[in-house]
Design a protein around this motif. Sequence first.
Motif, short mmCIF file in Angstrom:
data_model
loop_
_atom_site.label_atom_id
_atom_site.label_comp_id
_atom_site.label_asym_id
_atom_site.label_seq_id
_atom_site.Cartn_x
_atom_site.Cartn_y
_atom_site.Cartn_z
N THR A 18 0.83 -1.19 0.00
CA THR A 18 0.00 0.00 0.00
C THR A 18 0.87 1.25 0.00
O THR A 18 0.57 2.21 -0.69
CB THR A 18 -0.94 0.01 1.22
N ALA A 19 1.96 1.25 0.79
CA ALA A 19 2.85 2.41 0.81
C ALA A 19 3.43 2.64 -0.57
O ALA A 19 3.56 3.78 -1.02
CB ALA A 19 3.97 2.20 1.83
N ASN A 20 3.79 1.57 -1.27
CA ASN A 20 4.31 1.72 -2.62
C ASN A 20 3.24 2.25 -3.56
O ASN A 20 3.52 3.01 -4.48
CB ASN A 20 4.86 0.39 -3.12
N ALA A 21 1.98 1.82 -3.36
CA ALA A 21 0.88 2.28 -4.21
C ALA A 21 0.63 3.77 -4.03
O ALA A 21 0.17 4.44 -4.95
CB ALA A 21 -0.38 1.48 -3.91
N HIS A 109 8.19 -0.24 6.17
CA HIS A 109 7.02 0.62 6.27
C HIS A 109 7.31 2.05 5.81
O HIS A 109 6.55 2.95 6.12
CB HIS A 109 6.50 0.68 7.71
N GLY A 110 8.38 2.27 5.11
CA GLY A 110 8.69 3.63 4.72
C GLY A 110 9.56 3.68 3.48
O GLY A 110 9.94 2.66 2.93
N SER A 143 10.25 8.92 4.92
CA SER A 143 8.84 8.93 5.26
C SER A 143 8.46 7.56 5.81
O SER A 143 8.59 6.56 5.12
CB SER A 143 7.99 9.27 4.02
N TYR A 144 8.01 7.54 7.07
CA TYR A 144 7.60 6.30 7.72
C TYR A 144 6.08 6.28 7.75
O TYR A 144 5.45 7.16 8.32
CB TYR A 144 8.17 6.23 9.14
N GLY A 178 7.81 16.38 10.14
CA GLY A 178 6.46 16.72 9.71
C GLY A 178 5.69 15.49 9.29
O GLY A 178 6.00 14.37 9.71
N PHE A 179 4.71 15.70 8.44
CA PHE A 179 3.88 14.60 7.98
C PHE A 179 3.44 14.86 6.55
O PHE A 179 3.48 15.99 6.07
CB PHE A 179 2.63 14.45 8.87
#
Length: 196
Positions: A18-21, A109-110, A143-144, A178-179
């Motif tokens: 999902t992170a890659n998507a 996860h990042g 980015s995690y 940040g986010f």
Amino acid sequence: MKKLIFAGILAATGLTATANAQIQQGNWMVGSSLITSNFGLNTGGGYNIGLQPKAAYFIKDNVAVGGYVDLGISKVTNGSPTDFTYGVGALGRYFLSPGEKGVDNLLHHGRWFLEGNVGIGGRSVENGDSTTGLDFGAGPGYSYFITPNIGIEGLVKYKGRAGFGSEGLNSNITFNVGFSIYLPTSKAREVANDIK
């Protein structure tokens, strides 16, 4: 016990996929740097508090371009007046693929990324001179993903401003926390569904 281990592996794999998507062509990224630590390359030390909202569109997988707004306040410890900084410009971000040039995902996860920006920025000193100039910066970050669509980010960045007013080149190294929120478009959702 085997079912629990299998479920954990499946969840980790799903979050990675999902992170890659989320960093695929057609998606949007919106977010902000919330905490900034400033390591001045010029004389004097002190504090720097900044907010940098940003938005970018993925023009292709792993590559996003967009814009930013920079607002900040800083104070040097030697008793000098407070500085207010501002800026607006364009930014680009490139996410490194897992295994690319020896880059691995931290806990799967990042993603590591490189970010650069260029625009117009300025500095206004309380009861003093102001300057406006070319604002630029570049640096690596990570980015995690705490959820499939939200990443907590750390970014080390060289920032510079070539002033047009009473000041020449002013530069520093910042550490930003940040986010970012990754918003899939309908096209990106279709690609994700095809992968499943």
